[in-house]
Design an enzyme around this catalytic site. Structure first.
Site, PDB file in Angstrom:
ATOM      1  N   TYR A   1       0.834  -1.198   0.000  1.00 43.75           N
ATOM      2  CA  TYR A   1       0.000   0.000   0.000  1.00 43.75           C
ATOM      3  C   TYR A   1       0.878   1.261   0.000  1.00 43.75           C
ATOM      4  CZ  TYR A   1      -3.877  -3.222   0.749  1.00 43.75           C
ATOM      5  OH  TYR A   1      -4.788  -4.233   0.608  1.00 43.75           O
TER       6      TYR A   1
ATOM      7  N   ASP B   1       1.454 -13.133   2.958  1.00 41.24           N
ATOM      8  CA  ASP B   1       1.208 -12.932   4.380  1.00 41.24           C
ATOM      9  C   ASP B   1       0.250 -13.998   4.907  1.00 41.24           C
ATOM     10  OD1 ASP B   1       1.074 -11.865   6.884  1.00 41.24           O
ATOM     11  OD2 ASP B   1      -0.289 -10.242   6.342  1.00 41.24           O
TER      12      ASP B   1
ATOM     13  N   ALA C   1      -4.898 -13.673  12.868  1.00 41.19           N
ATOM     14  CA  ALA C   1      -6.109 -13.317  12.132  1.00 41.19           C
ATOM     15  C   ALA C   1      -6.909 -14.604  11.951  1.00 41.19           C
ATOM     16  CB  ALA C   1      -5.758 -12.670  10.804  1.00 41.19           C
TER      17      ALA C   1
ATOM     18  N   CYS D   1      -7.596 -23.499  13.079  1.00 42.40           N
ATOM     19  CA  CYS D   1      -7.608 -23.076  11.674  1.00 42.40           C
ATOM     20  C   CYS D   1      -6.920 -24.152  10.832  1.00 42.40           C
ATOM     21  CB  CYS D   1      -6.853 -21.757  11.567  1.00 42.40           C
ATOM     22  SG  CYS D   1      -6.450 -21.267   9.892  1.00 42.40           S
TER      23      CYS D   1
ATOM     24  N   CYS E   1     -11.638 -18.038   4.170  1.00 45.01           N
ATOM     25  CA  CYS E   1     -11.907 -16.703   4.725  1.00 45.01           C
ATOM     26  C   CYS E   1     -11.414 -15.615   3.778  1.00 45.01           C
ATOM     27  CB  CYS E   1     -11.257 -16.563   6.098  1.00 45.01           C
ATOM     28  SG  CYS E   1      -9.527 -17.084   6.135  1.00 45.01           S
TER      29      CYS E   1
HETATM   30 FE1  SF4 Z   1      -8.595 -20.929   8.840  1.00 47.74          FE
HETATM   31 FE2  SF4 Z   1      -9.657 -19.186   7.151  1.00 47.74          FE
HETATM   32 FE3  SF4 Z   1      -9.807 -21.814   6.647  1.00 47.74          FE
HETATM   33 FE4  SF4 Z   1     -11.220 -20.712   8.635  1.00 47.74          FE
HETATM   34  S1  SF4 Z   1     -11.446 -20.333   6.473  1.00 47.74           S
HETATM   35  S2  SF4 Z   1     -10.074 -22.607   8.713  1.00 47.74           S
HETATM   36  S3  SF4 Z   1      -9.826 -19.158   9.355  1.00 47.74           S
HETATM   37  S4  SF4 Z   1      -7.954 -20.529   6.754  1.00 47.74           S
END
Ligand code: SF4
Ligand code: ADP
Length: 684
Positions: free
Chosen positions: A175, A266, A320, A344, A350
């Site tokens: 950014y 990231d 996160a 996770c 996500c």
């Molecule tokens: Fe992890 Fe994202 Fe998959 Fe959920 S959607 S399990 S937070 S990587």
């Protein structure tokens, strides 16, 4: 049960400039797909994180000015007093649980497409946009730089008025401030370009300005990408990344450091990275500053977290995705229930929510994004509404989640699974290269089911319609999954393809069933998610000559949504898989596949030893059809038959889990509105 003494260090308060975090759990900024258009959903989501024990809860990227507009994606804004009012709602919701609220002030520069505001893009030097679109960013002159500094100051003041405790200077993810730092994008010849000191000037000024305006009461955090993984041309943790931290070491109140360049570096998926994968790049930061440091690395193991603190890598546990998969991760550790953490799996579903501009969703946590619009809480469920018993048929992700949620509500549940092991598709898919962590979808649920003695599990039990009816339950839930198509019908090909020669033409189901593959292998992918690419990789690793063909211009196209596509295609090409793009399957017979170019229709042929068709899937609904007939003569106690997950409509694991959860959460409750709550602009 209390906290294991080994983990007590995680619950120590940490001072950040003028404020103090109640513990070391730091939910770093992450996108939600909600942004300024969904203030109530955003507030409810962040509130759950705070309630779950995250000592610091951050917003997603929050634009400081209309020249940084990321429409149609879910970004926040602090442009005016309406934004202050909306974001105060979020800050209040976080404070209600005793956590600190952080806001990630953002200017995207050449990375903000400004489709909504139609402001010209700005950047340190004239350059094409970072998003593929026509046009380009204009070079900022000194007046623009003065204006930019004013926007940051004014946004910081608004952030303070909204109630935030931590205000970010955001120099990451390619950014605007990062574009000034990197030689690749800063070609200026004035005092803001050239030497590193000059390129750092703007970030230094931003930090000083932000401290001047709000620093007495708010902590000022800097988010910096210490390595953009571009090699020597870019910022590296051995080179300029380290020098930048050395130059500014004591200026901010907190360093939030990561690897970036693109977002895919990231929030790298588990297919391409392990827990703690950023450590090699960020470990130096604490050796050059006395200020607290936070970083990320998909941390889900409390022992790894303690290691991060004790080994002096960071002062907080930044997270996160782990906080999305389990907002109550800190509380579970605090209460000695770390075995209950819903870890996770690193699938990046996500990320796809933000990339598709829809509210957050997660494979492991079906309640994320549903806090406001459906009123779902990850830990709280209504007690059972009757003494009814429920039979769940199928122990894949949908069936497991359904049985577990029913068990948590106190229902008597019978879970029957045809196979000898639980997990369904997850157990199979987790055997593919790089996808081992996906087994956590199964393992968490199987482990938690062991804590609910009203749930009885029967593996090795393939049920027919008569078996189901003979059990005399009130509710039957079918979670029997799906099967891969053999007729070539996929995303791009609507009518069945001419296919002959069943010995050498297989589907993923055959592969998982152990059918022998003879090379050379041709994978035809007209599904476009992970399966085609992962199978091609698997066959290559087993030593076969492998080609992957797809009607689209890139392989595994939908993995662009999970920020993985580049890595998928690179790995296949690095491994010597032949990549055949823009080819639609016309026909296949023993040993030869015929393709039409997706653009010109030109015909090409390819020989194969084995062809694997990764196309559409069909719901496995034979049991449902049989039951629908059988029930005419024998209803008994039966009150409902419901299909969930892939046997209703084949989709992602995340959708299967959500579907199983939804049924179980709502059983015996008053019917919910067919349309979930929507946030909408209203007429004044
Ligand atoms: Fe992890 Fe994202 Fe998959 Fe959920 S959607 S399990 S937070 S990587
Ligand atoms: P989902 O993703 O919807 O959970 P899966 O394909 O992962 O679907 O799981 C479906 C499971 O249902 C599989 O493990 C399969 O063995 C099981 N199953 C299918 N038909 C029956 C049946 N008639 N009786 C018991 N289990 C079944």
């Amino acid at each position: 049960m209390g906290c294991n003494p080994r983990y007590e260090i995680l619950f120590e308060p940490v001072r950040i400039g003028p404020v103090t975090a109640p513990n070391r759990f730091y939910q770093t900024p992450h996108a939600t797909g909600m942004g300024h258009l969904k203030p109530q959903s955003s507030a409810a989501l962040r509130s759950i994180k705070a309630e779950g024990g995250w000592g610091v809860v951050s917003t997603e990227y929050c634009s400081i000015h209309p020249s940084s507009d990321d429409s149609p994606f879910g970004f926040l804004s602090l442009w005016d007093e309406d934004d202050v009012r909306d974001l105060a709602h979020t800050a209040d919701a976080i404070h209600a649980h005793g956590s600190l609220a952080a806001v990630e002030l953002w200017h995207g520069g050449a990375h903000a497409n400004n489709r909504l505001t139609r402001e010209p893009m700005i950047a340190p030097s004239a350059q094409p946009p970072k998003f593929v679109q026509p046009g380009g960013a204009r070079a900022m002159d000194r007046q623009d730089i003065r204006e930019f500094r004013r926007w940051q100051r004014e946004a910081a003041i608004r952030a303070k008025r909204a109630g935030f405790d931590i205000v970010y200077c955001y120099a990451g993810h390619d950014y605007l401030p990062f574009q000034f730092l990197s030689r690749r994008t800063n070609r200026r010849t004035d005092e803001y370009g050239g030497s590193l000191e000059n390129r750092v000037r703007l970030l230094r000024e931003m930090i000083e300005d932000t401290k001047d305006t709000v620093g007495a009461t708010c902590a000022v955090a800097v988010r910096l990408a210490v390595d953009e993984l571009h090699g020597p041309l870019g910022i590296t943790s051995q080179g300029e990344g380290r020098e930048i931290i050395e130059m500014l070491a004591e200026l901010p109140d907190l360093w939030d450091v990561n690897v970036a360049g693109a977002l895919g570096n990231d929030s790298k998926s588990s297919r391409f990275s392990l827990e703690g994968y950023q450590e090699e790049h960020v470990a130096f930061v604490k050796t050059v500053t006395t200020k607290p440091v936070v970083s990320v690395g998909r941390f889900t193991s409390p022992d790894t977290m303690v290691g991060q603190i004790r080994r002096g890598i960071q002062d907080f546990i930044g997270a996160a995705r782990p906080s999305i998969a389990d907002p109550f991760l800190p509380t579970k550790i605090f209460e000695g229930r770390e075995d209950e953490i819903r870890e996770c799996i690193g699938c990046n579903i996500c990320r796809s929510a933000n990339n598709e501009a829809v509210p957050l969703r997660c494979t492991q946590n079906p309640t994320i994004g549903e806090e406001w619009r459906r009123g779902w809480h990850p830990e709280r469920l209504a007690r059972k509404g009757s003494e009814a018993r429920v039979l769940v048929v199928g122990g894949g992700p949908a069936g497991l989640e359904c049985a577990l949620t029913l068990g948590r509500r106190g229902y008597g549940v019978l879970l029957a699974e045809a196979g000898n092991a639980l997990g369904g598709r997850v157990s199979r898919e987790a055997t593919l290269p790089g996808l081992g962590a996906w087994a956590r979808v199964r393992d968490h649920r199987v482990h938690m089911l062991g804590k609910h003695d009203t749930v009885e599990i029967y593996p090795g039990s393939r049920l027919g319609a008569e078996d189901v009816l003979s059990l005399g339950v009130e509710h039957v839930v079918l979670a029997t999954g799906s099967i891969w198509r053999r007729d070539g019908v996929g995303s791009s090909v609507e009518v069945p393809t001419e296919i002959a020669g069943s010995q050498s033409i297989l589907t993923p189901d055959d592969i998982f069933a152990g059918v022998t593959v003879a090379g050379p292998v041709l994978v035809y992918d007209d599904e476009h998610y992970f399966m085609g690419g992962a199978l091609a990789e698997k066959f290559r690793l087993a030593g076969h000559d492998v080609a992957i063909a797809t009607p689209l211009p890139v392989v595994s196209s939908w993995t662009q949504m999970t920020d993985e596509q580049f890595f998928v295609q690179k790995r296949l090409m690095d491994n010597g898989v032949d990549v055949l793009l823009s080819r639609s399957l016309l026909s296949a017979s023993e040993g030869v596949a015929e393709f039409a170019c997706a653009y010109t229709g030109r015909i090409t042929r390819r020989d194969f030893g084995t062809l694997v068709l990764v196309t559409g899937r069909l719901a496995e609904q034979a049991l449902f059809d049989d039951l629908s007939v059988a029930i005419e003569s024998a209803r008994g106690a039966l009150r409902s038959i419901t299909r969930i997950g892939d046997c209703l409509a084949p989709s992602s694991i995340a959708d299967a889990v959500h579907s199983g959860h939804k049924f179980a959460r709502q059983l015996d409750l008053p019917a919910v509105a067919e349309v979930p709550l929507r946030e909408r602009p209203f007429l004044p």
